[in-house]
Design an enzyme around this catalytic site. Structure first.
Site, mmCIF file in Angstrom:
data_model
loop_
_atom_site.group_PDB
_atom_site.id
_atom_site.type_symbol
_atom_site.label_atom_id
_atom_site.label_comp_id
_atom_site.label_asym_id
_atom_site.label_seq_id
_atom_site.Cartn_x
_atom_site.Cartn_y
_atom_site.Cartn_z
ATOM 1 N N LYS A 68 0.833 -1.211 0.000
ATOM 2 C CA LYS A 68 0.000 0.000 0.000
ATOM 3 C C LYS A 68 0.863 1.255 0.000
ATOM 4 C CE LYS A 68 -3.429 2.467 2.796
ATOM 5 N NZ LYS A 68 -4.341 2.403 3.957
ATOM 6 N N ASP A 168 -5.267 8.996 13.729
ATOM 7 C CA ASP A 168 -5.292 7.703 13.022
ATOM 8 C C ASP A 168 -3.871 7.217 12.767
ATOM 9 O OD1 ASP A 168 -5.692 5.525 11.410
ATOM 10 O OD2 ASP A 168 -6.888 6.553 9.899
#
Length: 567
Positions: A68, A168
């Site tokens: 990713k 996050d």
């Protein structure tokens, strides 16, 4: 049905909206998280998730993870004899999640909302959308992870105006976003982050400490040794969450090695990582124009926020206890599923308007006059500033810089540097303008950017009215539409391991890994129980296989525990 997908660096998962609300979709092993890993064997059999990780432990050259981080780049991954892009590898993970969802729901699933880090740039967002399409999805929306997390926390149901910060920290990326809810409009005020900061860095810190203590040269490790030691460090990080220290154990060339790392020492070594976290937090507050005291709530997202050291740091940084009421590893997927329900206009979900922001400044290259009236190239002119609420459209006027200039090239850029060459190139538009004196020909440039990271650039020559419009495509992909469709068909024919065999295959691959790690009597016992399990599999009796699988798994758990304890 539209499902929500959190395509993560370390793990991925899917969720759907039911009568009970948003729920996580279990994968074929009955687990909620699917490792973002892919492996391929000599027969073009694709392994995804846990089976891929087990196979990579034995055949590291035939697998890949953490891809990713390379989304939207030109990097290629060689798995055995085949070469894949990060988008293609991600499509295998997404297709596996799609099959799991169809099995769980008992119906075809063709639409999805897929999340991306808020700080993902234009190329990375488009690459994620392409991966979804390769997997067979119609991608309804690319949603920022913090926005999805805020939805999962129920922020959209607040009655009063609320301002909140989403922290996050996942396996490979870090985002901090400030959102505001006002009159059923959830607006992202600012985003900042780091695409190369996450739980993997804390794992590497433990690994580096182990290598340093035992005088092991990282550069001399084979790929298999590196992967084994990294897995041991990851295990240490997870188990260390419940202790006052981290204990990493590993068999190193026939000898058991151990490193004890006290939490205080760990936090001292991690100081540089914590400093990197502070920078995006400060930047997001500055860009949003708010003080920390004006934030009503702070919520935690991402598996790395489970670490006590991280939570302790976040508490001290913000001066308050953050909200961790939703499983941090599942919040994004749950929020994406609720967003899917909103798009379907489900009666049970209060519909809100979600606005996002452009995470990077978009502009073009210009020439400026310096002292002595000399023209200097390589300067960046912002057109659409970062953290502008999108969809948005901005227009600027530019002029020719030379006498008799007939060609103008608009260099479309993304970034924050004042020098064009330091920013990311998204493409170019070439224009032919009338022959005239410098500064006499005007070019009006309009940038339009939407919530799915589509950028349209329009250039108009004022004197002639000629207009050129370009929809920016991923510059790192020079494939035509036909070539792209052909590649999707090729990938579809690769054989993803069937659902019915997955649980058995994972155990056999795990047994193969443990056999390589074991010696002596443990290896003999492992050989015996593996042969027994394979014998039952050959008989193809489902009831006996299920019973044998439980026995085999218990045997592997015991053997792995013995290896771990070094007995």
């Amino acid at each position: 049905m539209i499902i929500g997908i959190d395509l993560g660096t370390t793990n991925s998962l899917a969720a759907c909206y039911t009568e009970e609300g948003a729920v996580i979709i279990p994968n074929r092993l009955g687990e909620r998280l699917t490792p973002s890993a892919v492996s391929i064997d000599e027969n073009d059999q694709i392994y995804v998730g846990k089976s891929a990780l087990e196979r990579m432990a034995v055949h590291p050259e035939e697998g890949a993870s953490l891809f990713k981080r390379s989304m939207g780049s030109q990097r290629k991954f060689t798995l055995g004899k085949k070469i894949f892009s990060s988008e293609e590898l991600s499509s295998f993970v997404l297709r596996s999640l799609k099959e799991d969802a169809e099995y769980f729901l008992g119906e075809k699933v063709e639409e999805a909302v897929i999340s991306v880090p808020a700080y993902f740039n234009d190329k990375k967002r488009k690459a994620t959308k392409l991966a979804g399409e390769m997997a067979g999805f119609k991608v309804e929306r690319i949603i920022s992870e913090p926005t999805a997390a805020a939805i999962a926390y129920g922020m959209y149901q607040k009655k009063e105006n609320t301002r909140f910060l989403v922290f996050d920290l996942g396996g490979g990326t870090f985002d901090v976003s400030i959102l505001e809810l006002e009159d059923d409009i959830m607006e992202v005020r600012a985003v900042a982050g780091d695409n190369y900061l996450g739980g993997e860095d804390f794992t590497n810190l433990i690994l580096d400490t182990f290598l340093e203590e035992h005088h092991i040269d990282k550069n001399n490790l084979s790929e298999k040794e590196r992967l084994y030691l990294r897995n041991q460090a990851e295990r240490c990080k997870c188990y260390g969450n419940t202790e006052n220290f981290f204990r990493m154990q590993a068999m190193w060339r026939g000898e058991k090695k151990e490193t004890l790392l006290l939490k205080k020492e760990f936090e001292k070594r991690a100081a540089m990582l914590f400093d990197k976290i502070k920078q995006p937090v400060r930047r997001s507050l500055s860009d949003a124009g708010v003080r920390l005291g004006e934030i009503d709530e702070i919520v935690l997202v991402g598996g790395t926020t489970r670490m006590p050291s991280v939570r302790k740091f976040v508490g001290k940084l913000f001066g308050r206890v953050p909200n961790a009421g939703v499983n941090p590893e599942e919040a994004v997927a749950l929020g994406a599923a609720i967003q899917g329900a909103m798009k379907e206009r489900r009666a049970a979900v209060k519909e809100v308007i979600l606005t996002d922001v452009c995470p990077f400044t978009l502009g073009t290259e210009v020439s400026v006059k310096t002292e002595g009236n000399r023209l200097e190239n390589n300067h960046f002119c912002p057109i659409l500033e970062r953290n502008t609420v999108i969809p948005a459209s901005r227009t600027e006027k530019f002029y020719t810089v030379y006498d008799h200039q007939t060609q103008v090239e608009i260099h479309i850029l993304q970034g924050e540097s004042r020098f064009a060459s330091n920013n990311v190139s998204l493409g170019t538009i070439s224009l032919t303008v009338p022959d005239n004196d410098a500064g006499k020909e005007e070019i009006v440039i309009t940038y339009t950017y939407d919530v799915n990271a589509l950028l349209e650039v329009e250039a108009v020559i004022t004197s002639t009215g000629e207009k050129i419009t370009k929809l920016i495509q991923n510059q790192d992909s020079d494939m035509t539409l036909e070539q792209m469709q052909k590649r999707m068909e090729e990938l579809a024919y690769l054989k993803i391991h069937p659902r019915e065999q997955e649980a058995n295959k994972v155990l056999l691959l795990r047994g193969e890994r443990l056999y390589e790690e074991a010696t002596g009597e443990l290896r003999e016992q492992l050989e015996l129980v593996t042969r027994q399990f394979e014998f039952i599999l050959d008989k193809q009796n489902p009831d006996r296989i299920e019973e044998a699988r439980k026995d085999y798994e218990e045997a592997l758990d015991w053997i792995e525990e013995e290896l771990w304890m070094g007995q």
